[in-house]
Write a protein that holds these residues in place. Sequence first.
Motif, PDB file in Angstrom:
ATOM      1  N   LEU A   1       5.173  -1.876   1.824  1.00 48.40           N
ATOM      2  CA  LEU A   1       4.440  -2.731   1.973  1.00 48.40           C
ATOM      3  C   LEU A   1       5.382  -3.939   2.599  1.00 48.40           C
ATOM      4  CD1 LEU A   1       2.829  -2.851  -1.593  1.00 48.40           C
ATOM      5  CD2 LEU A   1       1.832  -2.611   0.825  1.00 48.40           C
TER       6      LEU A   1
ATOM      7  N   GLU B   1       2.602 -14.261  -8.315  1.00 48.43           N
ATOM      8  CA  GLU B   1       2.164 -12.607  -8.534  1.00 48.43           C
ATOM      9  C   GLU B   1       2.859 -12.108  -7.626  1.00 48.43           C
ATOM     10  OE1 GLU B   1       0.214 -15.221  -8.597  1.00 48.43           O
ATOM     11  OE2 GLU B   1      -0.958 -15.183 -10.516  1.00 48.43           O
ATOM     12  N   TYR B   2       3.126 -12.392  -6.164  1.00 47.92           N
ATOM     13  CA  TYR B   2       3.587 -11.912  -5.124  1.00 47.92           C
ATOM     14  C   TYR B   2       4.895 -11.856  -4.873  1.00 47.92           C
ATOM     15  CZ  TYR B   2      -1.476 -11.587  -3.854  1.00 47.92           C
ATOM     16  OH  TYR B   2      -2.802 -11.504  -3.505  1.00 47.92           O
TER      17      TYR B   2
ATOM     18  N   LEU C   1       7.174  -8.922  -3.391  1.00 46.30           N
ATOM     19  CA  LEU C   1       6.956  -8.550  -2.130  1.00 46.30           C
ATOM     20  C   LEU C   1       7.706  -9.307  -1.113  1.00 46.30           C
ATOM     21  CD1 LEU C   1       5.264  -6.950   0.029  1.00 46.30           C
ATOM     22  CD2 LEU C   1       3.788  -8.814  -0.225  1.00 46.30           C
TER      23      LEU C   1
ATOM     24  N   ILE D   1       0.168  -2.150  -7.285  1.00 48.91           N
ATOM     25  CA  ILE D   1       1.134  -0.902  -7.749  1.00 48.91           C
ATOM     26  C   ILE D   1       2.205  -1.550  -8.599  1.00 48.91           C
ATOM     27  CG2 ILE D   1       1.092   0.049  -5.527  1.00 48.91           C
ATOM     28  CD1 ILE D   1       3.752  -1.171  -5.044  1.00 48.91           C
ATOM     29  N   SER D   2       2.369  -3.114  -8.917  1.00 48.74           N
ATOM     30  CA  SER D   2       3.174  -3.566  -9.708  1.00 48.74           C
ATOM     31  C   SER D   2       2.495  -3.464 -11.129  1.00 48.74           C
ATOM     32  CB  SER D   2       3.800  -4.666  -9.243  1.00 48.74           C
ATOM     33  OG  SER D   2       4.153  -4.668  -8.271  1.00 48.74           O
TER      34      SER D   2
ATOM     35  N   GLY E   1      -1.914  -8.266  -2.293  1.00 47.90           N
ATOM     36  CA  GLY E   1      -2.914  -7.723  -3.382  1.00 47.90           C
ATOM     37  C   GLY E   1      -2.313  -6.125  -3.864  1.00 47.90           C
ATOM     38  N   GLN E   2      -2.073  -5.432  -2.522  1.00 46.22           N
ATOM     39  CA  GLN E   2      -1.716  -4.063  -2.887  1.00 46.22           C
ATOM     40  C   GLN E   2      -0.228  -4.045  -3.777  1.00 46.22           C
ATOM     41  OE1 GLN E   2      -3.207  -1.345  -2.795  1.00 46.22           O
ATOM     42  NE2 GLN E   2      -1.406   0.336  -2.621  1.00 46.22           N
ATOM     43  N   ALA E   3       0.685  -4.944  -3.351  1.00 46.87           N
ATOM     44  CA  ALA E   3       1.908  -5.075  -3.909  1.00 46.87           C
ATOM     45  C   ALA E   3       1.796  -5.313  -5.560  1.00 46.87           C
ATOM     46  CB  ALA E   3       2.751  -6.325  -3.387  1.00 46.87           C
ATOM     47  N   MET E   4       0.731  -6.230  -5.836  1.00 50.40           N
ATOM     48  CA  MET E   4       0.493  -6.706  -7.278  1.00 50.40           C
ATOM     49  C   MET E   4      -0.154  -5.464  -7.806  1.00 50.40           C
ATOM     50  SD  MET E   4      -1.513 -10.008  -8.221  1.00 50.40           S
ATOM     51  CE  MET E   4      -1.942 -10.286 -10.013  1.00 50.40           C
TER      52      MET E   4
ATOM     53  N   ALA F   1       7.185   2.191  -2.345  1.00 46.03           N
ATOM     54  CA  ALA F   1       5.962   1.708  -2.336  1.00 46.03           C
ATOM     55  C   ALA F   1       6.346   0.141  -1.778  1.00 46.03           C
ATOM     56  CB  ALA F   1       5.170   1.459  -3.436  1.00 46.03           C
ATOM     57  N   MET F   2       7.148  -0.507  -2.467  1.00 45.05           N
ATOM     58  CA  MET F   2       7.248  -1.903  -2.229  1.00 45.05           C
ATOM     59  C   MET F   2       8.102  -2.060  -0.976  1.00 45.05           C
ATOM     60  SD  MET F   2       6.584  -4.883  -3.355  1.00 45.05           S
ATOM     61  CE  MET F   2       6.103  -4.633  -5.232  1.00 45.05           C
TER      62      MET F   2
END
Lengths: 292, 292
Positions: free
Chosen positions: A111, A27-28, A31, B159-160, B154-157, A107-108
């Motif tokens: 992060l 899921e990540y 990133l 916003i995606s 978690g934040q990357a997931m 955003a990415m």
Amino acid sequence: MIKNYLHDNKVWVDTYLADVLEDSLPEYQTLYDAMHYSLLLGGKRIRPILTKAVMEALGVSADAYKNVVCAIELVHTYSLIHDDLPAMDDDDYRRGQLTNHKKFGEAMAILAGDGLLTEAFSLIGRPSAADASQQIACIKVLADAAGPAGMVGGQAMDISSEGKALPLEELQVLHRGKTGALFSAAVTIGLLLSRADEATTKAFQTYADYLGLLFQITDDILDVVGTIEELGKTPGSDERLDKSTYTSLLGLDGARAKAQETAEAAKAALVDTKADITVLTALVDYLISRTN
Amino acid sequence: MIKNYLHDNKVWVDTYLADVLEDSLPEYQTLYDAMHYSLLLGGKRIRPILTKAVMEALGVSADAYKNVVCAIELVHTYSLIHDDLPAMDDDDYRRGQLTNHKKFGEAMAILAGDGLLTEAFSLIGRPSAADASQQIACIKVLADAAGPAGMVGGQAMDISSEGKALPLEELQVLHRGKTGALFSAAVTIGLLLSRADEATTKAFQTYADYLGLLFQITDDILDVVGTIEELGKTPGSDERLDKSTYTSLLGLDGARAKAQETAEAAKAALVDTKADITVLTALVDYLISRTN
């Protein structure tokens, strides 16, 4: 030959960095891709090489401390990603490639920078030949160099002063934070890992202060005289952003004289130590040679 | 009375945080103002209070470890500043006040977040009753919780996945990173500072997992049933951003049932330990009570 030394040690750093980001949850993945992209975009790896060279000058191999040495490059990479953001310097290219936010979105990119900065501290905490006292001392040095009294502070001053003519004294404060702090940390981490004595530490830290300053002055000169191939970005960006630089304040000749004087001071700092200063001295000459 | 406990310990945390940012160079004052603003904007301080409560449950006073305990709040505050940015959730208000970027501009807000994150690790490195092994273990736990495998991931997931309906399983992965990881780190840091044995550690970490999940479920419920006074922001923000939440997936009643079940599991995890679990159990009941 310093160029061979720099090349071989860049490979040493790059090889380690290629695998340093551990497996992620699927899921990540985006990133991790974004972090990996900027971390492996190239670059001279001058800061971790400096740490390694300091250790070697003191007779210690860096091989058993790769995680600590290379953590410095994660911090450097994070700072480039955040400095390039639209709200900061708004750069589209870095090292001839799209900047992180142009490739992965803003955003990415924020992060990815956050992730690299955080991972640097975790990396130092991984098992290595460093004991707990050395690990914590290195983390303290790196965090203080990266933090509000160092790089973050310097960058804050930089964005606040765009379009303003800074006096030379304030420009030096700005660069001591933005560039000098991490150079200084790179040397100090090498000293900590080598368990250097007090006199050596003092001499090497003076060298580090001058080397960081020299790096900034030669960077400013290159922004005027360099080509797009050498820089990996369009030259003249400082002038376009109306930033105060050593060349805008001292003129090109004045900046070159200041660089020469700083280089001499860096080398002089090491003369009375018992270390093998060959590489550290050659590094100084290399920085000067890039601007000729 | 858990409310008194929370109030008194919020004061304990706030008092420490008020002075935690050390003197800055005058040139960096705006950056320090921006960091200070968000750090002292209020908030329940639930994470450092949780660390302190874990230590007390195991008979250890947190007073000689304030720097380590409160470092967690610097990481939490940094994450709020970056989450609120225009490129992320684009929030104008936080705790009833302007968000950092609305007050100081986007560039300074990014840097204030970077500064707080970095300072957290330096803070743990300051002298305290923690020895070097405890310091490095706490930094590793905090960095891994904050980093790409935790909060940043978690934040990357998050916003995606805006505008996408996430299945419950992925929503749990998202929240384990975004919220659960720091709750879990807060408990683990308390265990490390208390030198807890393995069985206690295992039981408390199970408690932490359920507590983090409970916090998220009750937060989602509050976003539906809470008032602007309780939330410090406009309710319904999840729905507006079209985010998957426990209430959108399970309905309000389903989310409440899930919260109740999670609360029971959190409390059950502690039953067989020799610790004084009064406060830790009351914390669970408090989270549930906020949604009634």
